[in-house]
Write a protein that holds these residues in place. Structure first.
Motif, PDB file in Angstrom:
ATOM      1  N   ALA A  41       2.377   6.055   4.951  1.00 24.15           N
ATOM      2  CA  ALA A  41       1.862   5.106   3.819  1.00 24.15           C
ATOM      3  C   ALA A  41       1.387   3.621   4.231  1.00 24.15           C
ATOM      4  O   ALA A  41       0.991   3.140   3.297  1.00 24.15           O
ATOM      5  CB  ALA A  41       3.355   5.537   2.725  1.00 24.15           C
ATOM      6  N   SER A  44      -1.868   3.125   4.672  1.00 31.08           N
ATOM      7  CA  SER A  44      -2.335   3.418   3.137  1.00 31.08           C
ATOM      8  C   SER A  44      -2.530   2.763   2.722  1.00 31.08           C
ATOM      9  O   SER A  44      -3.053   2.474   2.656  1.00 31.08           O
ATOM     10  CB  SER A  44      -1.509   5.088   3.001  1.00 31.08           C
ATOM     11  OG  SER A  44      -2.251   6.049   4.187  1.00 31.08           O
ATOM     12  N   ALA A  45      -1.481   1.869   2.052  1.00 29.93           N
ATOM     13  CA  ALA A  45      -1.124   1.047   1.539  1.00 29.93           C
ATOM     14  C   ALA A  45      -2.340  -0.017   1.531  1.00 29.93           C
ATOM     15  O   ALA A  45      -2.974  -0.925   0.954  1.00 29.93           O
ATOM     16  CB  ALA A  45       0.240   0.664   1.272  1.00 29.93           C
ATOM     17  N   PRO A  58       4.646  -0.499   2.160  1.00 32.88           N
ATOM     18  CA  PRO A  58       5.918  -0.062   2.017  1.00 32.88           C
ATOM     19  C   PRO A  58       6.203   0.364   3.103  1.00 32.88           C
ATOM     20  O   PRO A  58       5.247   0.057   5.082  1.00 32.88           O
ATOM     21  CB  PRO A  58       5.658   2.002   1.876  1.00 32.88           C
ATOM     22  CG  PRO A  58       3.842   2.245   1.260  1.00 32.88           C
ATOM     23  CD  PRO A  58       3.666   0.952   1.841  1.00 32.88           C
ATOM     24  N   ASN A  60       8.472   2.394   6.445  1.00 34.65           N
ATOM     25  CA  ASN A  60       9.447   3.608   7.197  1.00 34.65           C
ATOM     26  C   ASN A  60      11.048   3.707   7.615  1.00 34.65           C
ATOM     27  O   ASN A  60      11.554   4.511   7.784  1.00 34.65           O
ATOM     28  CB  ASN A  60       8.786   4.209   7.327  1.00 34.65           C
ATOM     29  CG  ASN A  60       8.612   3.860   9.473  1.00 34.65           C
ATOM     30  OD1 ASN A  60       9.559   2.809   9.761  1.00 34.65           O
ATOM     31  ND2 ASN A  60       8.354   4.642  10.083  1.00 34.65           N
TER      32      ASN A  60
END
Length: 185
Positions: A41, A44-45, A58, A60
């Motif tokens: 994530a 991807s951001a 984000p 983890n």
């Protein structure tokens, strides 16, 4: 071939959506090592908005994932981009600022093991990227820094140090940064 086309397309979209980004010298980018430490994530951001604020990436929650250290981008993904500089060398920076947010900014050398500043900032701006100005000052997007001669033996090993461009959009409450991997030879 499809993966590289997808990556190129995503990178183009990220550039269009960007708030600010160091375009030269080359800065750290996300990759497989970042995904393994920070999660897919986070990668991807950054690929969706590669120069957006750190607050939009984000985490983890893993101890090794520090979004506030090079956006979480890992040296292992960026070994091919290590720049070689000499003490006293002038390094030209180019920055894109399509969406300005007034606030302080600087470029500093960061010890990557401790995420601490080595010496004094190489350049500082008390006010940077002021959206109230019709035209930004030229030195907001093109400036130079000088590699210090007094690094005390630091920054001679790749991955040990980065030059970090750091910008805090005060009213927007957004933080931006890029890291340039380098060694002093």
């Amino acid at each position: 071939m499809h993966a590289s086309t997808l990556f190129s397309s995503t990178l183009f979209v990220a550039t269009v959506l960007a708030h600010g980004n160091v375009t030269s010298p080359p800065s750290r980018q996300p990759g497989a090592a970042m995904a393994s430490v920070c999660g897919a994530a986070a990668v991807s951001a950054i690929l969706a908005d590669g120069t957006g604020p750190l607050e939009n990436i984000p985490s983890n929650g893993a101890a090794k994932c520090n979004i506030f250290m090079c956006k979480g981008a890992q040296f292992a993904d960026n070994q091919a981009n290590v720049q070689e500089f000499t003490a006293g060398q002038v390094v030209d920076f180019e920055v894109q600022l399509p969406i300005p947010h007034e606030g302080p900014a600087n470029v500093s050398i960061i010890d990557t093991a401790t995420n601490t500043v080595v010496g004094d900032p190489l350049i500082e701006f008390d006010t940077y990227a002021d959206e109230a100005l019709a035209t930004l000052p030229a030195n907001n997007t093109a400036f130079s820094v000088t590699v210090p001669a007094n690094l005390g033996g630091k920054c001679e090993v790749a991955g040990e140090c980065v030059m970090q461009w750091f910008w805090l959009g005060t009213a927007a409450r957004q933080t931006y940064e890029n890291c340039v991997d380098f060694v002093v030879v």
